[in-house]
Design an enzyme around this catalytic site. Structure first.
Site, PDB file in Angstrom:
ATOM      1  N   GLU A  59       1.632  -7.640   1.101  1.00  0.00           N
ATOM      2  CA  GLU A  59       0.809  -7.236   2.090  1.00  0.00           C
ATOM      3  C   GLU A  59      -0.803  -7.802   2.255  1.00  0.00           C
ATOM      4  OE1 GLU A  59       2.284  -5.210   0.321  1.00  0.00           O
ATOM      5  OE2 GLU A  59       3.506  -3.915   1.567  1.00  0.00           O
ATOM      6  N   PHE A  85       0.236   1.122   3.296  1.00  0.00           N
ATOM      7  CA  PHE A  85       0.137  -0.239   2.474  1.00  0.00           C
ATOM      8  C   PHE A  85      -1.019  -1.014   3.141  1.00  0.00           C
ATOM      9  CE2 PHE A  85       5.182   0.531   2.652  1.00  0.00           C
ATOM     10  CZ  PHE A  85       5.031   1.487   1.790  1.00  0.00           C
ATOM     11  N   HIS A 128       3.003   7.660   1.434  1.00  0.00           N
ATOM     12  CA  HIS A 128       3.488   6.973   2.749  1.00  0.00           C
ATOM     13  C   HIS A 128       3.152   7.827   3.834  1.00  0.00           C
ATOM     14  CE1 HIS A 128       6.264   4.961  -0.162  1.00  0.00           C
ATOM     15  NE2 HIS A 128       6.494   4.154   0.933  1.00  0.00           N
TER      16      HIS A 128
END
Lengths: 325, 337
Positions: A59, A85, A128
């Site tokens: 990322e 992320f 998440h």
């Protein structure tokens, strides 16, 4: 008008972008998440194979690559994937993309779009389920787009790609299968224009992303109790449409802000501060925030529900400020 | 000397401008003309100048905090560079960047990232932009050996190799010098590898190790790298061994004595506590000696060029000092395009 899903509207906007601008490319093609809607990207992959690059799981380098490519005159749409992320790519986002325009004294453009799926998705747990848009609002230099409807997402993606600024495009996994009217043609929706999703005279409910749908459901419930809620979706946080919000609160005198970012220093807090500072005279009751409490997201369904800004919580907040005297 | 007269003198002139610019920066700081910490390029001029000599006008450059030499060596206006370092309205970036973020996109000088390793990712992105626009240009990312400690840089190597991006990574290893490197001279306290090229080589990136004080060797490496990139053969990593001028070891360099090129021909003139560095590692004195030995320039011709560079930098200082500070009312400009 024909109805298509939110995911299909995104796919249409991306296809128009490929056709419209040879400098447009896609870094990461799983924009529609990992649900069944992801198949809608297959025809686009087949049509533009040499302009789609699926990157390694890197990322930081991918966010940096998007910024550098935009500096070089390309227009990349960079999918970071799950919103959590974003933090892995935080430095190139806030230290490079966001500040390059300013620190170059306006000699550099950074027309990159970053895309995330934020929020409480059901079982995402603590790693998440993040919604980094409030932190990004705290990093000057990034446009933040956060739609809630298929029609809006299509036009806002087209505006984001045409924008000369770094833009964070914030989608929600739970929006993907929502269907609604979407024009077939190519169109844009300007940044900084909130949309009044439902008119109402008694209370203004500002909501973002998936919570807009919770707010609309709350308005349906409340109307049976004689309360007419006006539901506003800002659609972009940067730039933020103060006028529409302040005018609405000027009519209703009451404000509830419902959003998935954390209560402290979150989207609801900033919008509340704007109204408290600039619309104090209009207020007949304290502002209520329906936000995610400052708790890491737990996995188990009842625990996750306990921190989710649900329709019931929005109804309760409205009832409370309607009863305030 | 293998380089022809024209090329070697062009590189030399870039080096002279870099050196005298940095000596002026140190002097202006000592005069309290600007605040902030800053980073001095003295000792690495041969690498920057020879790489920049090998580039075309449309090639793109991203660099690191030790950036003054690169922007001057690229041929960007020294007046505006010095004005920027002094925070003036006439600087390249209107006083918004200062020493740490100098950029001049009109010369393909896209960015200085002062986040260690940040420039490697941006340069990789610039190369991606070049590739997707189907251009034949290359991107160059300059960084020091410390950048190899950052994960983003290693991730960028992988992406550049996977997608065959036209990027030249120039690692200016200023920790050990060419001699030190032959003794395994890597900074053992911060890296466990004994060869930085192992990292990009693991992804199949073509690597070249070169003495960073030798303009012939660096230029040959840069030409090879740029040709490979333009031919679509993917990224190249150059590790150039230099030894940073010891006077700039602290963040706030001590006051430098102005380099006297006569030391190149008469080493007995070299004095002071940095004398060993001047004798063994100063790339400017080395290039001076080599140019005259090769018959590319006489001592007088070299001293004439030296004076021209000094005069040019003196003008840059005058311009910067005479320039106005930015208007506080403009602080909100250029947040968005």
């Amino acid at each position: 008008m024909r109805k298509i899903s939110y995911a299909a509207a995104i796919a249409e906007a991306l296809r128009f972008s490929f056709l419209d601008d040879p400098a447009f490319s896609l870094v990461g093609s799983y924009v529609l998440g990992l649900g069944p809607e992801r198949m809608l990207m297959d025809p686009i992959r087949a049509e533009f194979p040499d302009r789609i690059y699926d990157p390694p799981i890197s990322e930081a380098a991918v966010v940096s690559l998007g910024a550098g490519a935009a500096m070089a005159g390309a227009r990349p749409f960079v999918d970071i994937g799950t919103g959590s992320f974003t933090y892995v790519g935080w430095s190139p986002l806030v230290n490079e993309a966001a500040v390059a325009r300013h620190m170059s004294n306006g000699t550099l453009k950074v027309p990159v779009v970053y895309h995330i799926l934020h929020g409480l998705r059901g079982g995402g747990a603590a790693q998440h389920s993040h919604s980094p848009q409030a932190m990004l609002w705290n990093a000057a230099g990034i446009e933040i787009v956060i739609p809630s409807s298929p029609c809006d997402v299509k036009g806002l993606i087209r505006s984001a790609i045409k924008s000369d600024n770094p833009t964070m495009f914030v989608n929600h996994a739970r929006l993907m299968d929502i269907e609604d009217d979407v024009p077939e043609e190519d169109y844009t929706i300007p940044f900084g224009k909130a949309d009044i999703k439902r008119k109402g005279r008694d209370v203004t409910v500002i909501a973002t992303s998936y919570v807009v749908h919770g707010a609309l459901a709350a308005a349906q419930t409340l109307t049976k109790e004689g309360i007419e809620a006006e539901v506003i979706d800002p659609r972009t946080l940067v730039p933020f449409d103060r006028d529409t919000v302040l005018q609405s609160v000027g009519r209703t005198g009451r404000l509830v802000v419902a959003d998935e970012t954390n209560l402290s220093c979150g989207i609801a807090s900033e919008i509340s501060a704007i109204v408290a500072e600039h619309g104090f005279k209009s207020l007949k009751a304290p502002i209520a925030r329906v936000a995610r409490p400052d708790i890491p997201t737990p996995f188990s369904y009842p625990l996750e529900q306990a921190i989710t800004p649900t329709t019931d919580k929005i109804c309760d907040a409205v009832r409370k400020i309607m009863a305030w005297s | 000397m293998t380089l022809d007269r024209k090329t070697s003198l062009s590189i030399f002139e870039r080096m002279l401008m870099m050196r005298h610019f940095e000596e002026a920066v140190i002097r202006l700081y000592a005069e309290k003309r600007f605040a902030s910490h800053y980073h001095i390029y003295i000792g690495q001029e041969a690498t920057g100048a020879a790489v920049l000599e090998a580039l075309g006008d449309k090639d793109l450059i991203c660099t690191t905090h030790r950036n003054h030499g690169h922007i001057i060596g690229r041929g960007c206006d020294p007046n505006r560079a010095m004005a920027e370092i002094l925070g003036r309205a006439t600087g390249f970036n209107g006083g918004r960047s200062g020493t740490l973020h100098l950029c001049d996109p009109s010369h393909g000088f896209l960015s200085t990232s002062a986040v260690v390793g940040g420039c490697a990712g941006l340069a990789t992105g610039a190369a991606y932009g070049i590739k997707t626009k189907r251009e034949k240009n290359v991107a160059v990312g300059f960084f020091g050996d410390g950048a190899l400690e950052e994960g983003l840089v290693i991730e960028s190597f992988n992406i550049a190799a996977l997608w065959k991006l036209p990027i030249v990574y120039v690692c200016e290893n200023n920790a050990s010098g060419a001699w030190g490197a032959t003794q395994g001279g890597y900074p053992g306290a911060t890296t466990a590898t004994d060869s930085f090229t192992r990292l990009p080589a693991a992804y199949g990136i073509h690597c070249i190790k070169v003495d960073g004080t030798d303009i012939n060797a660096v230029h040959a490496a840069a030409i090879e790298a740029v040709q490979r990139c333009r031919a679509g053969n993917g990224p190249v990593f150059i590790e150039a061994f230099t030894l940073r001028w010891p006077g700039s070891s602290p963040l706030w360099p001590e006051l430098a004595t102005v380099t006297d090129l006569n030391e190149a021909w008469d080493p007995s003139l070299i004095k002071g506590k940095n004398a060993d560095w001047s004798r063994q590692h100063d790339p400017l004195l080395r290039a001076t000696r080599e140019l005259t030995a090769a018959g590319h320039a006489t001592r007088n011709e070299i001293m004439k060029r030296d004076k021209e560079a000094r005069d040019r930098i003196a003008k840059a200082c005058e311009f910067a000092i005479a320039s106005p500070m930015p208007d506080p009312a403009t602080v909100g400009h250029h947040v968005f395009a």
